[in-house]
Design an enzyme around this catalytic site. Structure first.
Site, PDB file in Angstrom:
ATOM      1  N   LYS A 167       0.856  -1.186   0.000  1.00 46.95           N
ATOM      2  CA  LYS A 167       0.000   0.000   0.000  1.00 46.95           C
ATOM      3  C   LYS A 167       0.889   1.232   0.000  1.00 46.95           C
ATOM      4  CE  LYS A 167      -4.097  -2.062   1.139  1.00 46.95           C
ATOM      5  NZ  LYS A 167      -5.354  -1.919   0.391  1.00 46.95           N
ATOM      6  N   ASP A 195      -0.848  -0.848  -4.434  1.00 46.59           N
ATOM      7  CA  ASP A 195      -2.229  -0.379  -4.247  1.00 46.59           C
ATOM      8  C   ASP A 195      -2.206   1.050  -3.720  1.00 46.59           C
ATOM      9  OD1 ASP A 195      -4.906  -0.027  -3.763  1.00 46.59           O
ATOM     10  OD2 ASP A 195      -5.135  -1.780  -2.464  1.00 46.59           O
ATOM     11  N   GLU A 221      -2.934  -0.454  -8.513  1.00 48.96           N
ATOM     12  CA  GLU A 221      -4.330  -0.647  -8.124  1.00 48.96           C
ATOM     13  C   GLU A 221      -4.962   0.657  -7.637  1.00 48.96           C
ATOM     14  OE1 GLU A 221      -4.802  -4.121  -5.696  1.00 48.96           O
ATOM     15  OE2 GLU A 221      -6.489  -3.295  -4.577  1.00 48.96           O
ATOM     16  N   GLU A 247     -12.788  -2.999  -6.855  1.00 51.23           N
ATOM     17  CA  GLU A 247     -13.256  -3.354  -5.511  1.00 51.23           C
ATOM     18  C   GLU A 247     -14.304  -2.381  -4.983  1.00 51.23           C
ATOM     19  OE1 GLU A 247      -9.231  -2.514  -3.577  1.00 51.23           O
ATOM     20  OE2 GLU A 247     -10.576  -1.729  -2.064  1.00 51.23           O
ATOM     21  N   ASP A 270     -15.384  -7.287  -5.421  1.00 51.05           N
ATOM     22  CA  ASP A 270     -15.495  -7.990  -4.139  1.00 51.05           C
ATOM     23  C   ASP A 270     -16.862  -8.662  -4.142  1.00 51.05           C
ATOM     24  OD1 ASP A 270     -16.164  -8.553  -1.355  1.00 51.05           O
ATOM     25  OD2 ASP A 270     -14.348  -7.424  -0.866  1.00 51.05           O
ATOM     26  N   HIS A 297     -11.208  -9.007  -5.185  1.00 52.64           N
ATOM     27  CA  HIS A 297     -10.818  -8.341  -3.940  1.00 52.64           C
ATOM     28  C   HIS A 297     -11.368  -9.096  -2.739  1.00 52.64           C
ATOM     29  CE1 HIS A 297     -11.707  -5.241  -0.769  1.00 52.64           C
ATOM     30  NE2 HIS A 297     -10.471  -4.887  -1.053  1.00 52.64           N
ATOM     31  N   GLU A 323      -6.278 -12.859  -3.695  1.00 54.69           N
ATOM     32  CA  GLU A 323      -5.782 -11.952  -2.655  1.00 54.69           C
ATOM     33  C   GLU A 323      -5.821 -12.665  -1.298  1.00 54.69           C
ATOM     34  OE1 GLU A 323      -8.026  -8.285  -1.933  1.00 54.69           O
ATOM     35  OE2 GLU A 323      -6.185  -7.342  -1.200  1.00 54.69           O
TER      36      GLU A 323
END
Ligand code: MG
Length: 376
Positions: A167, A195, A221, A247, A270, A297, A323
């Site tokens: 991240k 991400d 992402e 997501e 997701d 996701h 993931e």
């Protein structure tokens, strides 16, 4: 043909505290929440689903109780697509958002029921590729200090993961420094995913994207706010990195423009948000038609979402990578007798096994339900 009917629907809001605050570029979490949906049939079957209800889980439970239950009683769970359509029209002129997240929980429970009725795991019922295990990457190294970043990178890479996600916080110089430091730590053989959780504007995303492409990063992402589809389409023309997103979206209709324009290389719905297994399969199929990879996701979702995601990955021809969440989350780690997608059970090739029991192949722990239930 035997008709099986739904006799009861329960919506159970659950919440758990996290052991410490977890940060991305767009938020910080101290607790996680979801709604567990339990659907009963007249022949004694029980199906489980999950809504992404990280905030205000009681509100989702109320939508299910007030709007959905009257439309579900007496229905056959095998009519899942018809039920999806009926539920999506329960607010008449309004759809999307929380309504679709609430439908997701019911729809996943219907697939669990269909699998249990047929004596087949959901991935077999989906009639797809039939993988028994799926390639996985570790998610995620959060927005944190350098020492923790490198310690996590080292631990995940040496723990057998063939890929891991970092991240970033939104400062391009600092973000690339962290990417370089992680790359140095994990070596060239471990795949790296980045991400940004909406941290950049379009010119910055294009610049960072090229820098990440030069560093062999697999995807960038959610570089932009999720509603800026025109921005994503412009970005695709301006950067060399593959873009991943999805997501934050609902339904196949919500992702159709990004998929059919080939603006993204990876679509990441997701299942507990995008509309359950029925709708997430439509997204995966649409993506497959357009040669876009499916990399769903999981994030802070619970164990039922993880199981449903594993089944979709096992079935989808265009599945790319699963993931595998390595951050603490009691709703993922303590809700089932055997935790689906447990990152401690990686195979030597960096894969995770797909549950093989009927339906989702999970067993919910009643004691965990009591512990996490939100009553007011
Ligand atoms: Mg993300």
């Amino acid at each position: 043909v035997t008709k099986r009917t739904i006799t009861a629907v329960e919506a159970l809001p659950l919440r758990a505290e996290l052991p410490h605050t977890l940060r991305t570029a767009s938020d910080a979490k101290d607790s996680v929440a979801m709604v567990l949906v339990r659907v009963h049939t007249d022949d004694g079957l029980v199906g489980y689903g999950e809504c992404m209800g990280r905030w205000a889980p009681l509100a989702y439970a109320r939508i299910i109780d007030d709007l959905f239950t009257p439309r579900l009683l007496g229905r056959d769970p095998f009519d899942a697509a018809a039920i999806w359509r009926d539920l999506s029209r329960s607010l008449y002129a309004r759809t999307g958002g929380m309504l679709v997240e609430a439908i997701a929980g019911v729809d996943i429970a219907l697939w669990d029921l269909m699998g249990k009725a047929a004596g087949l795991p959901v991935f077999k019922l989906l009639g797809g590729i039939g993988r028994s295990e799926v390639a996985a990457y570790a998610s995620s190294i959060m927005v944190t200090d350098d020492e923790t970043t490198l310690r996590d990178a080292e631990r995940l890479a040496s723990g057998g993961f063939s890929g891991l996600k970092l991240k970033v916080a939104g400062d391009p110089v600092r973000d690339l420094e962290r990417v370089d430091a992680v790359r140095l730590t994990i070596g060239d053989d471990v795949k790296l995913f980045v991400d940004a959780n909406w941290a950049y504007d379009l010119p910055t995303a294009a610049r960072v994207g090229d820098a990440l492409a030069d560093r062999g990063v697999q995807w960038l992402e959610e570089p932009l706010v999720p509603e800026d589809h025109a921005g994503y389409q412009a970005l695709a023309a301006r950067t060399r990195i593959a873009i991943a997103c999805g997501e934050s979206e609902f339904t196949a209709a919500g992702l159709a423009d990004l998929i059919t324009s080939r603006s993204i290389g990876f679509v990441q719905p997701d299942v507990a948000r995008a509309g359950g297994i029925t709708e997430t399969r439509r997204i995966a199929t649409l993506a497959d038609t357009c040669n876009v990879a499916f990399a769903p996701h999981v994030g802070f979702s619970g164990a039922v979402c993880v199981a449903a995601t594993l089944h979709l990955c096992a079935a989808a021809p265009n599945f790319s990578v699963f993931e595998a969440m390595v951050i603490p989350n009691p709703l993922r780690e303590e809700l089932c007798v055997e935790t689906p997608g447990d990152p401690r059970k990686l195979t030597p090739t960096g894969c995770l096994s797909v549950p093989e029991g009927p339906g989702l192949g999970i067993e919910i722990r009643e004691d965990a339900l009591e512990r996490f239930l939100v009553t007011a």
